[in-house]
Design a protein around this motif. Structure first.
Motif, short mmCIF file in Angstrom:
data_model
loop_
_atom_site.label_atom_id
_atom_site.label_comp_id
_atom_site.label_asym_id
_atom_site.label_seq_id
_atom_site.Cartn_x
_atom_site.Cartn_y
_atom_site.Cartn_z
N CYS A 1 -4.88 7.53 2.90
CA CYS A 1 -3.99 8.45 3.62
C CYS A 1 -4.74 9.27 4.67
O CYS A 1 -4.16 9.68 5.67
CB CYS A 1 -3.28 9.38 2.64
SG CYS A 1 -2.04 8.58 1.59
N GLU B 1 4.41 13.57 1.50
CA GLU B 1 3.21 13.84 0.71
C GLU B 1 2.34 14.92 1.36
O GLU B 1 1.51 15.54 0.69
CB GLU B 1 2.39 12.56 0.52
CG GLU B 1 3.03 11.55 -0.42
CD GLU B 1 3.01 12.01 -1.86
OE1 GLU B 1 1.97 12.53 -2.30
OE2 GLU B 1 4.04 11.87 -2.54
N CYS C 1 5.14 12.57 6.83
CA CYS C 1 5.08 12.12 5.44
C CYS C 1 5.33 13.27 4.46
O CYS C 1 4.65 14.30 4.52
CB CYS C 1 3.71 11.50 5.16
SG CYS C 1 3.53 10.91 3.46
N ARG D 1 0.83 -1.20 0.00
CA ARG D 1 0.00 0.00 0.00
C ARG D 1 0.87 1.26 0.00
O ARG D 1 0.61 2.21 -0.72
CB ARG D 1 -0.91 -0.01 1.22
CG ARG D 1 -1.88 1.15 1.29
CD ARG D 1 -2.71 1.05 2.56
NE ARG D 1 -3.39 -0.24 2.64
CZ ARG D 1 -3.75 -0.81 3.78
NH1 ARG D 1 -3.47 -0.22 4.93
NH2 ARG D 1 -4.38 -1.96 3.78
N CYS D 2 1.91 1.27 0.85
CA CYS D 2 2.78 2.44 0.97
C CYS D 2 4.07 2.01 1.66
O CYS D 2 4.06 1.75 2.87
CB CYS D 2 2.09 3.54 1.78
SG CYS D 2 3.15 4.96 2.13
N PRO D 3 5.18 1.91 0.92
CA PRO D 3 6.44 1.50 1.54
C PRO D 3 6.83 2.35 2.75
O PRO D 3 7.40 1.84 3.71
CB PRO D 3 7.45 1.63 0.40
CG PRO D 3 6.63 1.39 -0.84
CD PRO D 3 5.30 2.04 -0.54
N LEU E 1 9.61 4.86 -0.35
CA LEU E 1 8.85 5.93 -0.99
C LEU E 1 7.41 5.95 -0.50
O LEU E 1 6.79 4.90 -0.33
CB LEU E 1 8.87 5.75 -2.51
CG LEU E 1 10.26 5.80 -3.17
CD1 LEU E 1 10.13 5.55 -4.67
CD2 LEU E 1 10.93 7.14 -2.91
N PRO E 2 6.85 7.14 -0.29
CA PRO E 2 5.43 7.22 0.06
C PRO E 2 4.56 6.96 -1.17
O PRO E 2 4.98 7.19 -2.30
CB PRO E 2 5.27 8.66 0.55
CG PRO E 2 6.33 9.43 -0.19
CD PRO E 2 7.49 8.47 -0.34
N ARG E 3 3.38 6.47 -0.93
CA ARG E 3 2.43 6.24 -2.02
C ARG E 3 1.08 6.79 -1.58
O ARG E 3 0.47 6.26 -0.66
CB ARG E 3 2.33 4.75 -2.35
CG ARG E 3 1.38 4.44 -3.50
CD ARG E 3 1.41 2.97 -3.84
NE ARG E 3 2.73 2.56 -4.28
CZ ARG E 3 3.31 1.40 -3.94
NH1 ARG E 3 2.67 0.57 -3.13
NH2 ARG E 3 4.50 1.09 -4.39
N ARG E 4 0.65 7.83 -2.23
CA ARG E 4 -0.59 8.50 -1.81
C ARG E 4 -1.80 7.73 -2.32
O ARG E 4 -1.90 7.41 -3.50
CB ARG E 4 -0.61 9.94 -2.34
CG ARG E 4 -1.70 10.79 -1.72
CD ARG E 4 -1.42 12.25 -1.96
NE ARG E 4 -2.33 13.12 -1.22
CZ ARG E 4 -2.03 14.32 -0.79
NH1 ARG E 4 -0.82 14.82 -1.01
NH2 ARG E 4 -2.92 15.04 -0.13
N THR E 5 -2.72 7.44 -1.42
CA THR E 5 -3.96 6.75 -1.77
C THR E 5 -5.11 7.37 -0.96
O THR E 5 -4.89 8.24 -0.11
CB THR E 5 -3.89 5.24 -1.44
OG1 THR E 5 -3.91 5.07 -0.01
CG2 THR E 5 -2.61 4.60 -2.01
#
Length: 306
Positions: free
Chosen positions: A263, A274, A272, A33-35, A256-260
């Motif tokens: 969040c 982001e 974060c 989902r988000c490292p 790395l962040p992963r925006r979903t």
């Protein structure tokens, strides 16, 4: 490898020298989902505030587990509803900080908020009886802690809500969800968790579980899937690839962040990028990536293939 019942799930180990390499479906889902979320939880171990929804899930799971301690004829909806306040009291005795979930603006306990929350948990428990009949079930295992080591050395572990074994020997893995069933295009994450459990049981017992069953109490849905060996081999490959990605990220510190859309429920927005935050100083030693070996012959810098 081992399989035991009633043990707490152990913390996942980051792939560091001197530490056991282990992974649970929850932490695997975090990394996918988000490292950066994985880093915050596993490596930085940042604290997270308890939530009313997660705490309700814990209480509901406890009721559905302990209801099977009663004789079959006594496993009724009224009995299950009556168990909810007691399980809440048991939980808050172990974790007194959870009482803060139901404080009013003045910091005092709000009986109204607690009563409403308990009623919501009771509604979920009662709804389960329209999906399954506990008077006709005799689970082989409840809250089963499982772990196994793959040939690579990676240990997989987790806690299975319920394991049923039919007279034929067929195994069914059951997981309770207090939320609503996802739309079909988003069901993959929940099924990955179940296939993860199936992979562990297969490696432990030598037989592929016959059925995986997700019981969604929030929407009254039951999702089933019948795995085959090919499925579980694919899950094993995915888990190993995922672990390699985690290993590389751990060595480099590059999570790395992963925006979903999830969040909005994350406790770590202040850290974060982001959301304009800065992660804590990376607590592990960084291992520089190795440069690729030069290629070419002695005259032109190109090496012949060997």
């Amino acid at each position: 490898m081992g399989i035991t019942s009633g043990q707490p799930e152990q913390a996942d180990g980051a792939p560091q020298s001197g530490r056991a390499a282990s992974l649970s479906p929850s932490r695997a889902a975090d990394f996918m989902r988000c490292p950066l979320l994985y880093r915050f939880r596993v490596i930085d171990k940042l604290p997270e505030k308890p939530s009313a929804a997660a705490t309700r899930g814990t209480v509901v799971h406890a009721v559905l587990e302990r209801l099977f301690d009663a004789p079959a004829a006594e496993r009724t909806a009224p009995r299950a509803r009556a168990m909810v306040p007691g399980e809440w009291e048991r939980l808050v005795a172990a974790k007194p900080e959870l009482a803060e979930l139901f404080q009013g603006e003045d910091g005092a306990e709000s009986p109204e908020r607690l009563s409403e929350w308990l009623a919501g948990a009771q509604k979920l428990v009662e709804g389960w009886f329209s999906l399954e009949d506990p008077t006709r079930l005799e689970p082989a295992e409840r809250e089963l802690f499982v772990e196994t080591a793959l040939e690579s050395g990676l240990t997989l572990r987790g806690i299975i809500d319920r394991v049923d074994i039919a007279p034929t020997g067929d195994v069914r893995i059951v997981d309770y969800k207090t939320g609503k069933a996802p739309a079909p295009q988003y069901a993959g994450e929940a099924l990955f968790q179940m296939k993860f459990y199936a992979l562990v049981l297969w490696r432990l017992r030598g037989a592929v579980p016959r059925r995986l069953q997700l019981v969604y109490l929030g929407s009254g849905d039951v999702l089933t899937y019948d795995p085959v060996e090919r499925d579980l081999l694919g899950v094993e490959r995915k888990v190993l690839a995922l672990w390699e990605a985690i290993r590389l990220a751990t060595e480099s510190g590059d999570f790395l962040p992963r925006r979903t859309k999830l969040c909005g429920w994350c406790d770590h927005q202040a850290h974060c990028p982001e959301f304009g935050g800065t992660p804590p100083v990376y607590p592990l030693p960084v291992i520089p990536a190795q440069s690729p070996a030069p290629s070419g012959d002695h005259d032109s810098g190109r090496m012949d293939a060997v």
